[in-house]
Design a protein around this motif. Structure first.
Motif, PDB file in Angstrom:
ATOM      1  N   LEU A  84       0.820  -1.217   0.000  1.00 40.27           N
ATOM      2  CA  LEU A  84       0.000   0.000   0.000  1.00 40.27           C
ATOM      3  C   LEU A  84       0.852   1.264   0.000  1.00 40.27           C
ATOM      4  O   LEU A  84       0.446   2.297  -0.520  1.00 40.27           O
ATOM      5  CB  LEU A  84      -0.912   0.019   1.236  1.00 40.27           C
ATOM      6  N   ALA A  85       2.051   1.184   0.595  1.00 40.65           N
ATOM      7  CA  ALA A  85       2.881   2.370   0.796  1.00 40.65           C
ATOM      8  C   ALA A  85       3.668   2.785  -0.428  1.00 40.65           C
ATOM      9  O   ALA A  85       3.946   3.966  -0.606  1.00 40.65           O
ATOM     10  CB  ALA A  85       3.848   2.129   1.951  1.00 40.65           C
ATOM     11  N   GLY A  86       4.053   1.816  -1.245  1.00 39.77           N
ATOM     12  CA  GLY A  86       4.969   2.162  -2.324  1.00 39.77           C
ATOM     13  C   GLY A  86       6.282   2.609  -1.723  1.00 39.77           C
ATOM     14  O   GLY A  86       6.845   1.932  -0.878  1.00 39.77           O
ATOM     15  N   ARG A  87       6.755   3.773  -2.107  1.00 39.93           N
ATOM     16  CA  ARG A  87       8.034   4.274  -1.595  1.00 39.93           C
ATOM     17  C   ARG A  87       7.869   5.214  -0.402  1.00 39.93           C
ATOM     18  O   ARG A  87       8.847   5.760   0.080  1.00 39.93           O
ATOM     19  CB  ARG A  87       8.777   4.998  -2.712  1.00 39.93           C
ATOM     20  N   ARG A  88       6.649   5.410   0.060  1.00 41.31           N
ATOM     21  CA  ARG A  88       6.405   6.357   1.158  1.00 41.31           C
ATOM     22  C   ARG A  88       6.830   5.814   2.513  1.00 41.31           C
ATOM     23  O   ARG A  88       6.935   6.555   3.469  1.00 41.31           O
ATOM     24  CB  ARG A  88       4.922   6.727   1.238  1.00 41.31           C
ATOM     25  N   GLY A  89       7.039   4.525   2.634  1.00 44.83           N
ATOM     26  CA  GLY A  89       7.369   3.930   3.932  1.00 44.83           C
ATOM     27  C   GLY A  89       6.097   3.480   4.626  1.00 44.83           C
ATOM     28  O   GLY A  89       5.076   4.154   4.583  1.00 44.83           O
ATOM     29  N   ILE A  90       6.155   2.327   5.281  1.00 48.89           N
ATOM     30  CA  ILE A  90       4.938   1.741   5.837  1.00 48.89           C
ATOM     31  C   ILE A  90       4.404   2.513   7.046  1.00 48.89           C
ATOM     32  O   ILE A  90       3.250   2.331   7.423  1.00 48.89           O
ATOM     33  CB  ILE A  90       5.129   0.249   6.188  1.00 48.89           C
ATOM     34  N   ALA A  91       5.194   3.407   7.627  1.00 53.94           N
ATOM     35  CA  ALA A  91       4.704   4.226   8.735  1.00 53.94           C
ATOM     36  C   ALA A  91       3.815   5.372   8.250  1.00 53.94           C
ATOM     37  O   ALA A  91       3.202   6.058   9.057  1.00 53.94           O
ATOM     38  CB  ALA A  91       5.866   4.785   9.545  1.00 53.94           C
ATOM     39  N   ASN A  92       3.746   5.565   6.942  1.00 51.42           N
ATOM     40  CA  ASN A  92       2.979   6.684   6.387  1.00 51.42           C
ATOM     41  C   ASN A  92       1.672   6.258   5.735  1.00 51.42           C
ATOM     42  O   ASN A  92       1.073   7.033   5.009  1.00 51.42           O
ATOM     43  CB  ASN A  92       3.840   7.435   5.364  1.00 51.42           C
ATOM     44  N   VAL A  93       1.250   5.040   5.990  1.00 49.99           N
ATOM     45  CA  VAL A  93       0.023   4.524   5.376  1.00 49.99           C
ATOM     46  C   VAL A  93      -1.069   4.409   6.448  1.00 49.99           C
ATOM     47  O   VAL A  93      -0.994   3.544   7.314  1.00 49.99           O
ATOM     48  CB  VAL A  93       0.266   3.135   4.748  1.00 49.99           C
ATOM     49  N   PRO A  94      -2.086   5.287   6.405  1.00 57.45           N
ATOM     50  CA  PRO A  94      -3.183   5.142   7.364  1.00 57.45           C
ATOM     51  C   PRO A  94      -4.120   4.010   6.939  1.00 57.45           C
ATOM     52  O   PRO A  94      -4.511   3.934   5.776  1.00 57.45           O
ATOM     53  CB  PRO A  94      -3.888   6.499   7.311  1.00 57.45           C
ATOM     54  N   VAL A  95      -4.419   3.124   7.878  1.00 55.98           N
ATOM     55  CA  VAL A  95      -5.287   1.988   7.589  1.00 55.98           C
ATOM     56  C   VAL A  95      -6.376   1.892   8.665  1.00 55.98           C
ATOM     57  O   VAL A  95      -6.238   2.448   9.752  1.00 55.98           O
ATOM     58  CB  VAL A  95      -4.504   0.656   7.534  1.00 55.98           C
ATOM     59  N   GLU A 134       6.463 -10.739  17.816  1.00 53.71           N
ATOM     60  CA  GLU A 134       6.845  -9.332  17.759  1.00 53.71           C
ATOM     61  C   GLU A 134       5.628  -8.499  18.102  1.00 53.71           C
ATOM     62  O   GLU A 134       4.494  -8.931  17.904  1.00 53.71           O
ATOM     63  CB  GLU A 134       7.316  -8.961  16.349  1.00 53.71           C
ATOM     64  N   LYS A 135       5.871  -7.295  18.600  1.00 49.17           N
ATOM     65  CA  LYS A 135       4.771  -6.374  18.872  1.00 49.17           C
ATOM     66  C   LYS A 135       4.775  -5.278  17.813  1.00 49.17           C
ATOM     67  O   LYS A 135       5.811  -4.679  17.542  1.00 49.17           O
ATOM     68  CB  LYS A 135       4.899  -5.752  20.260  1.00 49.17           C
ATOM     69  N   LEU A 136       3.615  -5.047  17.232  1.00 45.18           N
ATOM     70  CA  LEU A 136       3.425  -3.964  16.276  1.00 45.18           C
ATOM     71  C   LEU A 136       2.479  -2.956  16.914  1.00 45.18           C
ATOM     72  O   LEU A 136       1.386  -3.315  17.350  1.00 45.18           O
ATOM     73  CB  LEU A 136       2.831  -4.474  14.968  1.00 45.18           C
ATOM     74  N   SER A 137       2.888  -1.688  16.960  1.00 46.96           N
ATOM     75  CA  SER A 137       2.058  -0.630  17.528  1.00 46.96           C
ATOM     76  C   SER A 137       1.533   0.262  16.420  1.00 46.96           C
ATOM     77  O   SER A 137       2.320   0.788  15.626  1.00 46.96           O
ATOM     78  CB  SER A 137       2.852   0.219  18.522  1.00 46.96           C
ATOM     79  N   PHE A 138       0.236   0.408  16.371  1.00 51.32           N
ATOM     80  CA  PHE A 138      -0.422   1.295  15.418  1.00 51.32           C
ATOM     81  C   PHE A 138      -1.032   2.461  16.194  1.00 51.32           C
ATOM     82  O   PHE A 138      -1.712   2.241  17.203  1.00 51.32           O
ATOM     83  CB  PHE A 138      -1.555   0.562  14.685  1.00 51.32           C
ATOM     84  N   GLN A 139      -0.809   3.683  15.743  1.00 43.90           N
ATOM     85  CA  GLN A 139      -1.413   4.848  16.383  1.00 43.90           C
ATOM     86  C   GLN A 139      -2.644   5.262  15.582  1.00 43.90           C
ATOM     87  O   GLN A 139      -2.534   5.785  14.492  1.00 43.90           O
ATOM     88  CB  GLN A 139      -0.429   6.020  16.449  1.00 43.90           C
ATOM     89  N   PRO A 140      -3.835   5.002  16.132  1.00 42.11           N
ATOM     90  CA  PRO A 140      -5.048   5.421  15.428  1.00 42.11           C
ATOM     91  C   PRO A 140      -5.366   6.891  15.715  1.00 42.11           C
ATOM     92  O   PRO A 140      -4.932   7.441  16.734  1.00 42.11           O
ATOM     93  CB  PRO A 140      -6.130   4.508  16.020  1.00 42.11           C
TER      94      PRO A 140
END
Length: 158
Positions: A84-95, A134-140
């Protein structure tokens, strides 16, 4: 309307949990943590009672949505976000993260973590019989429970 009285019914448990991130289902999750709240301030005035006269509306604060996943599931989530991110980096994709508790004898409970971005990868591995995780943290930006929110939803985009 109170809750339903059940005799020998099936209660919601871990086997009732379903999770989707950006529409994709994942099942290799060991635990899920989330919270939201409203921080308010009390306002005081004069008087012998010294009790608050009122409070502010407050500020809505959604806390991170933390998933403790098996390592292979964490890898799959990152790979799907990368698509979904392409080259933007996966931290920049709101889901949207959709968490549901489903049992035929009980009400369906749906928790939505909206516009959530992956903000932290956390790993710690040690020798032993347990599978690695692993723990993944998402900030909604917002959390709703069955469409009900702690914040004012009259604004556009809420």
């Amino acid at each position: 309307m109170g809750d339903t009285v059940r005799i020998n019914g099936v209660q919601i448990s871990w086997s009732s949990v379903k999770l989707k991130i950006a529409g994709q289902p994942y099942s290799g999750i060991k635990s899920i943590e989330y919270a939201d709240g409203v921080e308010t301030s009390l306002s005081y005035g004069m008087g012998k009672h010294h009790a608050p006269r009122g409070s502010t509306r407050g500020k809505y604060v959604p806390e991170p949505f933390v998933l403790d996943c098996f390592t292979s599931t964490a890898k799959a989530i990152r790979e799907d976000l990368n698509k979904l991110a392409g080259r933007r980096g996966i931290a920049n994709v709101p889901v949207a993260i959709i968490l549901q508790y489903v049992e035929p004898d009980d009400a369906v409970i749906t928790v939505e973590a909206l516009d959530a971005k992956l903000t932290k990868n956390e790993s710690s591995h040690e020798e032993g019989p347990d599978a690695l995780s692993e723990k993944l943290s998402f900030q909604p930006m917002r959390i709703k429970r069955n469409g009900i929110a702690l914040y004012d939803t009259t604004e556009a985009g809420a």
